[in-house]
Scaffold this motif. Structure first.
Motif, PDB file in Angstrom:
ATOM      1  N   GLU A   1       0.835  -1.201   0.000  1.00  0.00           N
ATOM      2  CA  GLU A   1       0.000   0.000   0.000  1.00  0.00           C
ATOM      3  C   GLU A   1       0.878   1.262   0.000  1.00  0.00           C
ATOM      4  O   GLU A   1       0.559   2.244  -0.683  1.00  0.00           O
ATOM      5  CB  GLU A   1      -0.915  -0.022   1.235  1.00  0.00           C
ATOM      6  N   ALA A   2       1.994   1.223   0.712  1.00  0.00           N
ATOM      7  CA  ALA A   2       2.904   2.378   0.757  1.00  0.00           C
ATOM      8  C   ALA A   2       3.496   2.654  -0.630  1.00  0.00           C
ATOM      9  O   ALA A   2       3.644   3.814  -1.030  1.00  0.00           O
ATOM     10  CB  ALA A   2       4.016   2.137   1.778  1.00  0.00           C
ATOM     11  N   ILE A   3       3.830   1.590  -1.356  1.00  0.00           N
ATOM     12  CA  ILE A   3       4.353   1.760  -2.722  1.00  0.00           C
ATOM     13  C   ILE A   3       3.292   2.427  -3.590  1.00  0.00           C
ATOM     14  O   ILE A   3       3.587   3.351  -4.358  1.00  0.00           O
ATOM     15  CB  ILE A   3       4.749   0.393  -3.327  1.00  0.00           C
ATOM     16  N   LEU A   4       2.058   1.965  -3.451  1.00  0.00           N
ATOM     17  CA  LEU A   4       0.972   2.517  -4.267  1.00  0.00           C
ATOM     18  C   LEU A   4       0.726   3.984  -3.920  1.00  0.00           C
ATOM     19  O   LEU A   4       0.543   4.830  -4.804  1.00  0.00           O
ATOM     20  CB  LEU A   4      -0.306   1.696  -4.083  1.00  0.00           C
ATOM     21  N   ARG A   5       0.750   4.307  -2.625  1.00  0.00           N
ATOM     22  CA  ARG A   5       0.528   5.695  -2.199  1.00  0.00           C
ATOM     23  C   ARG A   5       1.677   6.607  -2.670  1.00  0.00           C
ATOM     24  O   ARG A   5       1.443   7.742  -3.102  1.00  0.00           O
ATOM     25  CB  ARG A   5       0.387   5.789  -0.675  1.00  0.00           C
ATOM     26  N   ASP A   6       2.901   6.096  -2.597  1.00  0.00           N
ATOM     27  CA  ASP A   6       4.048   6.879  -3.081  1.00  0.00           C
ATOM     28  C   ASP A   6       3.896   7.159  -4.574  1.00  0.00           C
ATOM     29  O   ASP A   6       4.161   8.269  -5.033  1.00  0.00           O
ATOM     30  CB  ASP A   6       5.359   6.116  -2.848  1.00  0.00           C
ATOM     31  N   GLY A   7       3.487   6.135  -5.314  1.00  0.00           N
ATOM     32  CA  GLY A   7       3.317   6.302  -6.756  1.00  0.00           C
ATOM     33  C   GLY A   7       2.198   7.268  -7.094  1.00  0.00           C
ATOM     34  O   GLY A   7       2.275   8.024  -8.063  1.00  0.00           O
ATOM     35  N   GLN A   8       1.171   7.227  -6.258  1.00  0.00           N
ATOM     36  CA  GLN A   8       0.059   8.148  -6.470  1.00  0.00           C
ATOM     37  C   GLN A   8       0.507   9.592  -6.171  1.00  0.00           C
ATOM     38  O   GLN A   8       0.209  10.512  -6.940  1.00  0.00           O
ATOM     39  CB  GLN A   8      -1.102   7.768  -5.549  1.00  0.00           C
ATOM     40  N   ALA A   9       1.256   9.748  -5.088  1.00  0.00           N
ATOM     41  CA  ALA A   9       1.763  11.073  -4.718  1.00  0.00           C
ATOM     42  C   ALA A   9       2.699  11.608  -5.808  1.00  0.00           C
ATOM     43  O   ALA A   9       2.737  12.814  -6.071  1.00  0.00           O
ATOM     44  CB  ALA A   9       2.482  11.008  -3.370  1.00  0.00           C
ATOM     45  N   ALA A  10       3.445  10.697  -6.441  1.00  0.00           N
ATOM     46  CA  ALA A  10       4.384  11.099  -7.495  1.00  0.00           C
ATOM     47  C   ALA A  10       3.671  11.295  -8.834  1.00  0.00           C
ATOM     48  O   ALA A  10       4.303  11.679  -9.825  1.00  0.00           O
ATOM     49  CB  ALA A  10       5.486  10.046  -7.630  1.00  0.00           C
ATOM     50  N   GLY A  11       2.383  10.983  -8.878  1.00  0.00           N
ATOM     51  CA  GLY A  11       1.612  11.190 -10.098  1.00  0.00           C
ATOM     52  C   GLY A  11       1.784  10.113 -11.158  1.00  0.00           C
ATOM     53  O   GLY A  11       1.349  10.302 -12.294  1.00  0.00           O
ATOM     54  N   VAL A  12       2.402   8.982 -10.795  1.00  0.00           N
ATOM     55  CA  VAL A  12       2.567   7.909 -11.790  1.00  0.00           C
ATOM     56  C   VAL A  12       1.489   6.820 -11.648  1.00  0.00           C
ATOM     57  O   VAL A  12       1.257   6.063 -12.584  1.00  0.00           O
ATOM     58  CB  VAL A  12       3.973   7.265 -11.746  1.00  0.00           C
TER      59      VAL A  12
END
Lengths: 197, 197
Positions: free
Chosen positions: A135-146
């Protein structure tokens, strides 16, 4: 507890856990007796109780060991910096780790029904902490806009179920190699959380 | 066979199957005796054998009934014409059907290990024919240029594992409604087989 003191118990403990894992995965927890586990190890039933207070502790111990080792193993990986690569890394790790441990995976999912409430809560918390890594990977990717995700928590559960499903059908020497399977799943996982075309 | 002849067996047969399903899902096939199933139904153990030759037939019958009903139910749906809509339709159908039948789903996946080889082959063929329904949607979408898939067979297995995973955690009255879960999974499924952004 004598479990971890003498050299004899250092050997017998792992043997007991390995035998219990084999038997639980083959027949199901409820169908396996402490007597059968003892016979599989080659000790008297009474000797088993020097290492574990009961069958419930043995089951919870197997699940705890599996999940703790899974989380520890994931944490040894050097994190890729881009969320795409990090998600690929998670997919490869998860599939590879689970394919090699079909009995532990089967028990960790299927015998939850046989855990007493306190044990269940403990095992669920461990599982939840592993899911939180994805979930942290997904949230980081979402925050990064990817990545584009309506619900990262749900997406992490969906992806883990998809990846773990490989253990139901994967066989070495089959149509697809392990590396091919890992790449195909990584592609699907990446697309599933990516931006809409 | 007396199984489907008299009015008495018409009632008792379904009761026996329902009791076996509950007990197998709760305790596991290997831990449940014909005597326990009879007690759950409220008949003598001997009476069970008027309806089923043995426990193995009961298990295979439960799995066969589940998969045949699943496939038949899917086939009653009027097919959406666009592959996108058809895939959404499959996702909604699969999640809804499985959420309502947790015991049957649990048994259909978990007790495969307890099927004798001929029964296993029969059940696997049924499961395969259900997976082929999804695979056909994916291939149609690929042919129409709306899906992009390296391996439709693998993608269908991956998606089915993802969707079936909902039964492990979904509870009525939880954070997300059934309709919300279905839409979130449909979005992920569509993206996972879509063209790369």
């Amino acid at each position: 507890m004598a479990r971890k003191t003498g050299s004899h118990s250092d050997i017998t403990g792992p043997k007991i856990r390995a035998a219990a894992e084999r038997l639980f995965a083959r027949h199901g927890y409820a169908a396996v007796s402490m007597r059968q586990i003892a016979a599989e190890v080659g000790v008297q039933a009474g000797a088993l109780y020097l290492y574990t207070p009961d069958k419930q502790s043995l089951l919870a111990g197997l699940m705890r060991d599996h999940l703790e080792a899974l989380i520890a193993s994931w944490k040894t990986q050097t994190p890729a910096s881009h969320p795409h690569d990090r998600l690929r890394q998670f997919v490869r790790f998860h599939i590879g780790y689970h394919i090699d441990r079909p009995d532990a995976v089967f028990i960790a999912y299927m015998e939850l029904r046989n855990l007493e409430p306190d044990r269940f809560a403990e095992i669920e918390a461990l599982r939840r902490s592993y899911e939180a890594e994805l979930e942290a990977i997904l949230r980081d990717g979402q925050a990064a806009g990817v990545f584009e995700l309506a619900d990262p928590r749900l997406a992490s559960m969906a992806l883990i179920a998809m990846l773990t499903g490989v253990t139901n059908w994967y066989r070495e020497g089959g149509r697809l190699s392990r590396a091919e399977v890992e790449e195909l799943y990584a592609d699907m996982a990446l697309k599933s959380v990516g931006r809409v075309a």
